[in-house]
Design a protein around this motif. Sequence first.
Motif: not given
Length: 231
Positions: A84-86, A91-95, A155-158, A168-175
């Motif tokens: 799990e991602i803490p 946060k989108y900007e981290l990725y 979003g960006i694939v994490v 992770i979407t631009a709204k800082n949500a993990v889907k």
Amino acid sequence: MATEPEPFAQTLLARAHPPAVAKALYTERVVKRPLYIRATSPITSARATRRQTQNARKAKARARSALKPRPLSAAQKRALGLLEIPKAQQKYELYEGLHKLWAGYMVEILGLGGDGGKPFVTPASAGQQLASADMHGAIVEVVRSRCPSRVGLKGIVVRDTKFTFEIITAKNAVKAIPKEHTMFRYEVPVPKKEREEQKRPLVFEVLGEQFQTRGADRANRKFRIHYQPDL
């Protein structure tokens, strides 16, 4: 009364020595000669020696492996929360930096960089590289899905698992988006040369149902172009 014949060994000694000396040598060296017997004296062959060496080597290997820590199982990883991602890191900007690294990686495997870059990309020339590429860091968008609520997610694939893309979407949500019955779209920016206008990015679409392989396994897998009934 018949006398017993003289032993053959004593007869031979009598030919080389006087009778008294020959009798003394025969008594001390032959009759009274000690015979040493060991309780355990196995006859070891080459095969038995090799077997003993192999058994010793296996025993040492088992002893070394017993000292190594065993890897965690999937259940243990879930219990510890390693998969799990803490919340603080969602946060989108981290990725965004990861996406830049992925863009450079895709430019390199497609041969688009440098003065000798390819002018265009075709499925025959780059299909295998695109199918086996690592997707961590790619910005993917759902363009088709049997679940209408998933269409438009971007979003960006994490995490690229066997059956899902976690973004992770631009709204800082993990889907977590299942790959089955889903079409994904992603873009690869084309680097521009000096005194040249910025080119349009390359756009690719991936059928997730035929992409159900872990990234590590997909790198060594060969893909073939064939008809897809879902398209």
